[in-house]
Write an enzyme that holds these catalytic residues in place. Sequence first.
Site, short mmCIF file in Angstrom:
data_model
loop_
_atom_site.label_atom_id
_atom_site.label_comp_id
_atom_site.label_asym_id
_atom_site.label_seq_id
_atom_site.Cartn_x
_atom_site.Cartn_y
_atom_site.Cartn_z
N LYS A 24 -2.14 -13.17 -15.52
CA LYS A 24 -1.02 -13.86 -16.17
C LYS A 24 -1.39 -14.21 -17.61
O LYS A 24 -0.62 -13.95 -18.54
CB LYS A 24 -0.70 -15.13 -15.38
CG LYS A 24 0.58 -15.79 -15.80
CD LYS A 24 0.83 -17.07 -15.02
CE LYS A 24 1.18 -16.81 -13.59
NZ LYS A 24 1.10 -18.00 -12.74
N ARG A 95 -0.64 -23.53 -15.24
CA ARG A 95 -0.45 -22.48 -14.23
C ARG A 95 -1.76 -21.76 -13.94
O ARG A 95 -2.55 -21.50 -14.84
CB ARG A 95 0.53 -21.42 -14.74
CG ARG A 95 1.92 -21.93 -14.95
CD ARG A 95 2.74 -20.93 -15.77
NE ARG A 95 4.04 -21.49 -16.09
CZ ARG A 95 5.15 -21.27 -15.37
NH1 ARG A 95 5.11 -20.48 -14.34
NH2 ARG A 95 6.28 -21.82 -15.71
N GLY A 104 1.68 -17.10 -5.27
CA GLY A 104 1.88 -18.33 -4.51
C GLY A 104 0.63 -18.90 -3.86
O GLY A 104 0.70 -19.90 -3.15
N MET A 106 -2.18 -20.01 -5.37
CA MET A 106 -2.83 -21.11 -6.09
C MET A 106 -1.76 -21.98 -6.73
O MET A 106 -0.58 -21.69 -6.62
CB MET A 106 -3.80 -20.54 -7.11
CG MET A 106 -5.00 -19.88 -6.43
SD MET A 106 -6.12 -19.17 -7.59
CE MET A 106 -5.13 -17.98 -8.39
N ARG A 341 4.14 -8.92 -14.77
CA ARG A 341 3.06 -8.20 -14.08
C ARG A 341 3.64 -6.89 -13.56
O ARG A 341 4.88 -6.74 -13.48
CB ARG A 341 2.47 -9.02 -12.94
CG ARG A 341 3.50 -9.37 -11.88
CD ARG A 341 2.90 -10.28 -10.81
NE ARG A 341 3.96 -10.76 -9.96
CZ ARG A 341 3.99 -11.94 -9.37
NH1 ARG A 341 3.01 -12.79 -9.54
NH2 ARG A 341 4.99 -12.30 -8.61
N HIS A 457 -6.16 15.42 23.05
CA HIS A 457 -5.14 16.47 23.10
C HIS A 457 -3.80 15.92 22.63
O HIS A 457 -3.12 16.50 21.77
CB HIS A 457 -5.05 17.01 24.53
CG HIS A 457 -3.97 18.01 24.72
ND1 HIS A 457 -2.71 17.67 25.16
CD2 HIS A 457 -3.93 19.35 24.48
CE1 HIS A 457 -1.96 18.75 25.22
NE2 HIS A 457 -2.68 19.78 24.81
N SER A 810 -14.89 27.61 7.81
CA SER A 810 -13.94 26.50 7.92
C SER A 810 -14.61 25.38 8.72
O SER A 810 -15.02 25.59 9.87
CB SER A 810 -12.67 26.97 8.63
OG SER A 810 -11.79 25.89 8.77
N CYS A 878 -10.77 22.20 8.51
CA CYS A 878 -9.55 22.17 9.33
C CYS A 878 -9.61 21.07 10.39
O CYS A 878 -8.74 20.97 11.23
CB CYS A 878 -9.28 23.52 9.96
SG CYS A 878 -10.58 24.07 11.06
N TYR A 898 -10.12 24.81 0.14
CA TYR A 898 -8.87 24.33 0.73
C TYR A 898 -9.12 23.26 1.78
O TYR A 898 -10.23 23.11 2.28
CB TYR A 898 -8.08 25.49 1.35
CG TYR A 898 -8.70 26.07 2.60
CD1 TYR A 898 -8.36 25.58 3.87
CD2 TYR A 898 -9.63 27.11 2.54
CE1 TYR A 898 -8.93 26.11 5.02
CE2 TYR A 898 -10.20 27.65 3.67
CZ TYR A 898 -9.85 27.14 4.91
OH TYR A 898 -10.42 27.65 6.05
C1 PEP Z 1 -12.58 20.82 14.87
O1 PEP Z 1 -13.45 20.78 15.75
O2 PEP Z 1 -12.61 20.13 13.87
C2 PEP Z 1 -11.44 21.74 15.04
C3 PEP Z 1 -10.57 21.88 14.07
O3 PEP Z 1 -11.30 22.35 16.22
P1 PEP Z 1 -10.70 21.65 17.54
O4 PEP Z 1 -10.19 20.31 17.16
O5 PEP Z 1 -9.64 22.57 18.03
O6 PEP Z 1 -11.90 21.61 18.43
#
Ligand code: PEP
Length: 927
Positions: A24, A95, A104, A106, A341, A457, A810, A878, A898
């Site tokens: 402030k 203030r 609010g 203080m 602010r 799952h 990956s 992944c 990626y």
């Molecule tokens: C992992 O293990 O990160 C993966 C992508 O494979 P899954 O989850 O199918 O085992």
Amino acid sequence: MTTKKYVYAFTEGDGKNKKLLGGKGANLCEMTQIGLNVPPGFVITTETCLTYLDNPQRILPPEVINEVKQHIQALEQTTKKGFGNPDNPLLVSVRSGSAISMPGMMDTILNLGLNSQTLQGLIKQTDNERFGYDAYRRFIQLFGKVALGVADEHFDKHLDAIKRRAAVKDDVSLSARDLKEVCALFLQVVQEKTGRPFPEDVFEQLEIAIKAVFNSWLGKRAIDYRRQFNITPEQANGTAVNVVAMVFGNMGNDSATGVGFTRNPGTGENQMYGEYLVNAQGEDVVAGIRTPKPVQDMANEMPALYAQLVELSHKLESHYHEVQDYEYTIEKGVLYCLQTRNGKMNATALVRTSVEMEKEGLISKEQALLRVNPEHLEQLLHPRLDPDSTTHAVAQGIPASPGAAVGKCVFDADQAELLGKSGEKIILVREETKPEDIHGFFAAQGILTSRGGKTSHAAVVARSMGKACVAGAENIHVDSKLRQAIIGDNVIQEGDIITIDGSTGKVYLGAIPTIPPKFSQELKILLGWADEIARLKVMANADTPEAANKAVEYGAMGIGLCRTERMFNAADRLPIVVEMILAQTPQERKTALDQLLPIQRADFTEIFKVLAPHPVTVRLLDPPMHEFLPTERELLDEIAHLRELYAISKGVEHLASASRFMRDREGGALKTIPAPFDSINANLVSDAISKKEQMLRKARELHEVNPMLGHRGVRLGITYPEIYAMQIRAIFEAIAVCQKDKVAVNVEIMVPQVATAQELTHVKKLIDGIRTQVEAEQNVTLQFKFGTMIEVVRACMRAGSLAELAEFFSFGTNDLTQATFSFSREDAENKFLPDYTNLGVLQDNPFEVLDVKGVGQLMAMTVERGRKTRPNMKIGICGEQGGHPESIRFCHYVGLDYVSCSAPRVPIARLAAAQAKLLEQKYQIEW
Ligand code: PEP
Ligand code: MG
């Protein structure tokens, strides 16, 4: 030696130094210095606060008092008023304000400097007795409460009594005489409650007030707030005190006070937003004593002032390059800005203002991208619970897939499918889900399980479909046979409506209103800018043609993981898969696989076409085969039922038990029970029993103590080569179809669970053989890449050698995290991990946020070793962490190409990838 400076006038303080002057104070300095109409004043620094709080006697050092007095003198000169002067009194507000705004939390005191003498001066000066007494009674109460510790209720009871006597509702309706009486009563209250008269000396008032504001830094409210919002001493330490010449919004009908945003913080619309009250002080707006008017009304009521307010709003935004949340007062037709602010906004408003402010030239694309927290985008991508609803949750699980869903409870996938098809909204409730429940997922609005974590799952599948999921709500006892769930004293029957919130993990009884998601035009524009800036590509994990379409909708640049086992789970395919598993010989297995081949080929062809020309990474079968069979428990139950049925069909059973089955059937409880018992065909039942017994034998044969470390992935491919051979052929034939249709496909074949180069060699040989056959049969040249998942610790160690064959890596960080920590990905999240994170043993759940120091180090080593062998090696992630913004920053840092995540997280990942690039200079890791 330089002497320490404790106090800065608004004309001299550094507007950028929020740490020293508080947010402030710094803004008041900045606004003053850019020529906005701010009442004059000064800031006592946060350092002074710390010095004061450090001293056990809690006294203000004499140097501080001296500096304050000098600044008061300067204020007197500027305002041409005198502090304590009975003829022409200067009044100030005192203030609080720390480096991080804590609204609010203080204390603030207004109208300081009033006493029995200066009050008369104020009345004379303004020629308004009512105003004078009104200001005085406000000051006595506020000072009494904040600085002297006298609770509001002692004052309020007198004020209420006088209002009742005068038969008025609002304070503004009280006369000068009433208010004079209120002041006298309030002074008495202070005398009674503190044992001392109200301080008349204005410097004494100021000193007490400064100390009270400093003390409020250590008040419970402020401490709780800092804890709640993780405000560390590095971010904000101590509060500053702002002493500001009072301006009055309660000086008549040409005076007002208000609060506003430069744009609408709910929608982002570029229109002033806020409220004001004529003839009132700021606390009246905040306290809700009177109902303020929308700022747009001012355009009619005070047009000239409205124009000034519009100008102020523009000046604030063009200076701060950010939406501002400000307070103002109009005193006798003059507008003063009291505070500003950065405005807090919801995700819709943040996205819209980012795009519009860039278009208006207020901010750059880079600034626009950095304004939005990627996680907040979630609000725009999933339905969410109406924040105004106040119902309490009955259970808490793991927030496994975001979004809110409302529907009827259904306890098995078949029933879910049936009701879903008839248009019912349903929540599939299971202890845990299995691959064969997949059709129930398609039909359901959301999934609730009492077991499993973020990589269970249910969680993984729900996320890939963008459906809400609460997993592992362990205080829910799910009984699928009785078709009920018990939560404490509540018994939920099939058909009862519940609401789940996959963003918080909460479960509610009944239907809670939800707010639908909005993928706005502005969000598309913002994400387009993100894609231009990001180095990381963002792929989606998608396993079906429907999911592939969704991935494209969310802006995925390819599919980074297509889990082929998901294609096996549809109701028409699972029986063939079961046949394949039960096969006694390779030939029997081949017969089943021959039926699966055209199905997989058709799926691949469609997915490749949807994504063309972007890459699709197809992973060969990964889970252990027993996952496609019912559990031993389920099979034993089914066999027992069938045996009873067999007995009935033979006429051996008593009529009573027969009628029990009839009742069950009518209740829809036992789907395994066939036609009415008098028409049961004993032979059919007997066949069903032997089939189930065969499955039971197989399930026992396939049973493993540690299935996650068992016969799965490439190990399955090597020991049952016909399965991989079928999948590889389906991929190649799909590529051939696409090539003939002139679709530029870009396919990558990926092997899961690889630990040794020999495993890869083995699969590669199989691939090469099938490739030669298909090329000859189809008269094509097949283009594809061959690569491996990195999800086993040994694969990290041997990355250099794997890279000789693998053209891409990956990271499967779900399994790699499991392996690195030796934490079961199925169980850890609802057993000990919550305690670990609550106690600070682990900062985050490593299945959600990449464990940079452990798993991350393995990744860095793998990248280095892999690229040493194959310098241009394409590398991605992944696992589920691939959609988490902080993890994405690490992936950028470590040089991945990626990230791949579930489709609905793709927009979040796109923004996070751009931010990772923009902030790369600031990223540091200490391993
Ligand atoms: C992992 O293990 O990160 C993966 C992508 O494979 P899954 O989850 O199918 O085992
Ligand atoms: Mg894995």
